[in-house]
Design an enzyme around this catalytic site. Structure first.
Site, short mmCIF file in Angstrom:
data_model
loop_
_atom_site.label_atom_id
_atom_site.label_comp_id
_atom_site.label_asym_id
_atom_site.label_seq_id
_atom_site.Cartn_x
_atom_site.Cartn_y
_atom_site.Cartn_z
N CYS A 2 28.24 20.84 62.34
CA CYS A 2 28.01 21.43 61.03
C CYS A 2 27.76 22.24 60.77
O CYS A 2 26.85 23.61 61.56
CB CYS A 2 27.72 20.86 60.41
SG CYS A 2 28.17 18.68 61.12
N GLY A 28 33.04 23.10 59.83
CA GLY A 28 32.94 21.74 59.10
C GLY A 28 33.29 21.54 58.10
O GLY A 28 33.44 22.21 56.75
N ASN A 101 22.77 19.07 61.81
CA ASN A 101 24.02 20.08 62.41
C ASN A 101 23.05 19.78 63.88
O ASN A 101 22.35 19.95 64.39
CB ASN A 101 24.32 21.87 62.58
CG ASN A 101 24.99 21.93 63.97
OD1 ASN A 101 24.52 22.95 64.01
ND2 ASN A 101 26.30 21.41 64.05
N GLY A 102 24.32 19.03 64.78
CA GLY A 102 24.32 18.58 66.08
C GLY A 102 24.96 17.28 65.99
O GLY A 102 25.64 16.58 65.61
N TYR A 257 34.02 29.36 70.54
CA TYR A 257 34.76 29.23 69.90
C TYR A 257 34.51 28.71 67.95
O TYR A 257 34.88 28.76 67.11
CB TYR A 257 35.59 27.76 69.86
CG TYR A 257 36.46 27.01 68.51
CD1 TYR A 257 37.71 27.66 68.19
CD2 TYR A 257 35.72 26.15 68.25
CE1 TYR A 257 37.73 26.63 67.65
CE2 TYR A 257 36.21 24.88 67.62
CZ TYR A 257 37.95 25.88 67.00
OH TYR A 257 38.17 25.15 65.76
N THR A 303 40.77 32.64 66.81
CA THR A 303 39.93 32.94 67.48
C THR A 303 39.82 33.26 68.23
O THR A 303 39.03 34.62 69.19
CB THR A 303 38.67 31.70 67.36
OG1 THR A 303 38.56 30.93 66.06
CG2 THR A 303 37.46 31.88 68.06
N ASP A 365 44.08 32.56 74.44
CA ASP A 365 43.55 31.16 73.37
C ASP A 365 41.85 31.93 73.37
O ASP A 365 41.65 31.78 74.41
CB ASP A 365 43.92 30.08 73.37
CG ASP A 365 43.55 29.54 72.17
OD1 ASP A 365 42.74 29.95 71.01
OD2 ASP A 365 44.47 28.08 72.11
N ASP A 366 41.40 31.41 73.44
CA ASP A 366 39.89 31.25 73.34
C ASP A 366 39.39 29.76 74.72
O ASP A 366 38.52 29.81 75.14
CB ASP A 366 39.38 31.01 72.04
CG ASP A 366 39.35 30.16 71.12
OD1 ASP A 366 40.16 29.91 70.48
OD2 ASP A 366 38.66 29.04 71.89
#
Ligand SMILES: O=P(O)(O)OC[C@H]1O[C@H](OP(=O)(O)OP(=O)(O)O)[C@H](O)[C@@H]1O
Ligand SMILES: NC(=O)CC[C@H](N)C(=O)O
Ligand SMILES: [Mg+2]
Length: 492
Positions: A2, A28, A101-102, A257, A303, A365-366
């Site tokens: 988030c 998010g 966030n988490g 990412y 990304t 790709d990442d």
């Protein structure tokens, strides 16, 4: 993941919070919200969708006040959509709004404690609601009509003692100020910034420094693991270490990412870390196949672009844009259901056939998580006429669930779980699959700040810095696998 932001300003802050959230939107895309302090009232508006869809002119006019917090959500616990959108609010004590966030990993113990010991009702399955109520209880037991910084820091020490997991939190504490804190391992990111105005200094906290760039704040520093900062409504900044010393282990997946390349995290430029990831991957390719026949390096937008550019340069092979991204489709990885992810990849990325015809291409790709993107992209490259399709991942194989705020809850959904690289290569249908080595990934980040030594790299290693009960992992998989989410959607 988030995005969170909080500002104590000298004038109206809603527009800055909104703009800040729009540059944290990549963290998010499920729901968004803003809470401000208008005199003695809390103003709150939140809802499902992207920031631009949640707020109209009327909502913004209603979000009056010189201090506020904002959130954009990518769920890791509880329901999607509007019910668990943040900020969350409790009226007692004082009135608190919180954005998180988490992800907490001892929620069941806390849920019981919050009910049996603290006599508080939890009304959703959101871990953030539990976190809010733990914080509220710890403030309540300070037993003060007016809070002093000391009481707030003691309450946060109580939160750290009780909560286990990854969390970066910003709260609006009525009658006091904005309080922000970070878990003791510093798994989730949080930065502090300031801005000068004719009326005086303004302070802000945010998940990523990019929010400061666009708002004209200067990045002061990262909030330390276990530290709390209090910005009072009259603009004073206080901070204190509130947790016992623990290993500093920021999430390495932020660099791979999650974060925007134009952010600074732990004093490391995310962009430069990704460039170094590309260089290290190129060195591995040269080591393994000095006579490789790669004719073009093709990034999977968006990304991986940074890592692909340095990889191509280090290999001495041109980088070409082989896929055009429909910019109106969100990040597929953070979408809640697999069906939606699969459909979105095809709608989102369209090949330019002439970049593939008769060529040996290296797609970059990442990361490869569920394999949704890579499998389809490899197929598309073949259909577009590629002679050979190689695939490189700037991160090592993702083999274990993430439990600290990235929604990879079910080991069985990860294409690399329990599989060798040769098996994954077959499943994805590539002619050669190259993964970054973990040591190289870590070195790519540490080269930006040699004081960093440890990372949360649990999705690559299965080692969790906080420790974790096997039962938690089982319950998480049961509750949050794609299948479980689909069933919930049908019932709901
Ligand atoms: O193996 P998977 O489960 O497909 O997940 C990995 C992919 O998902 C992400 O892209 P995403 O489309 O979310 O966003 P981006 O445009 O930022 O690359 C990531 O960059 C990989 O491309
Ligand atoms: N990705 C996150 O940081 C999620 C925050 C919180 N666990 C929620 O689900 O709302
Ligand atoms: Mg991608």
């Amino acid at each position: 993941m988030c995005g969170i932001i909080g500002i104590v300003g000298k004038s109206e802050v809603a527009a800055s919070l909104y703009d800040g959230l729009t540059v944290l939107q990549h963290r998010g895309q499920d729901a968004a919200g803003i809470a401000t302090l208008d005199g003695s009232r809390l103003r709150l508006h939140k809802g499902p969708g992207l920031v631009r869809d949640v707020f109209d002119r009327e909502h913004m006019l209603g979000l009056r006040g010189h201090a506020g917090i904002g959130h954009c959500r990518y769920p890791t616990a509880g329901a999607e959509g509007s019910t668990e959108a943040q900020p969350l609010y409790v009226n007692s004590p004082y009135g608190i709004a919180l954005a998180h966030n988490g992800n907490l990993i001892n929620t069941e113990t806390l849920r019981r404690e919050v009910y049996e010991d603290d006599r508080r009702h939890i009304n959703t399955d959101s871990d953030s609601e539990i976190l809010l109520n733990v914080f509220a209880h710890e403030l309540q037991i300070q037993d003060r009509l007016t809070l002093a910084p000391d009481n707030i820091f003691k309450a946060i020490a109580g939160v750290h003692r009780r909560c286990v997991g990854g969390y970066a939190v910003v709260t609006l504490l009525l009658g006091c100020g904005i309080v922000a804190f970070r878990d003791r391992n510093g798994i989730r990111p949080l930065v502090l910034g300031e801005r000068d105005t004719p009326e005086g200094k303004e302070y802000a906290v945010a998940s990523e420094s990019v929010a400061f760039d666009i708002l004209g704040f200067r990045l002061l520093r990262d909030v330390e693991p276990g530290e709390a900062v209090l910005i009072t409504f009259d603009g004073q900044l206080h901070s204190r270490q509130c947790a016992e010393a623990a290993v500093h282990a920021p999430c390495i997946f932020e660099y791979v990412y999650m974060a925007r390349p134009d952010s600074m995290m732990e004093d490391v430029s995310v962009y430069k870390a990704r460039l170094r990831m590309g260089e290290r991957l190129a060195a591995k390719i040269r080591r393994l196949r000095p006579d490789h026949d790669i004719e073009a390096v093709i990034p999977i937008p968006d990304t991986s672009r940074t890592a692909a550019s340095s990889l191509a340069q280090a290999l001495g092979v041109p980088m070409r844009e082989g896929f055009v991204k429909n910019r109106y489709i969100g990040r597929t990885f953070i979408m809640p259901g697999q069906g939606e992810r699969v459909k979105s990849v095809r709608r989102k990325l369209n090949p330019i056939p002439l970049e593939f015809r008769k060529k040996a291409v290296l797609l970059v790709d990442d990361s490869i998580v569920r394999g949704t993107t890579s499998k389809q992209i490899i197929q598309m490259a073949r259909e577009a006429g590629a002679r050979k399709v190689y695939f490189a991942s700037a991160a090592p194989p993702v083999r274990y669930p993430n439990i600290y705020g990235i929604d990879m809850p079910a080991a069985a959904e990860l294409v690399a779980h329990g599989r060798s690289e040769a098996e994954i290569q077959d499943i994805l249908g590539t002619d050669w699959l190259i993964y970054q080595d973990l040591d190289d990934l870590i070195a790519a980040v540490i080269d930006g700040n040699e004081e960093l030594a440890e990372f949360d790299a649990s999705c690559f290693t299965g080692q969790y810095v906080t420790g974790v009960e096997p039962t938690y992992l089982r319950e998480l998989e049961f509750a949050r696998s794609d299948e479980a989410k689909a069933q919930r959607r049908q019932v709901g």
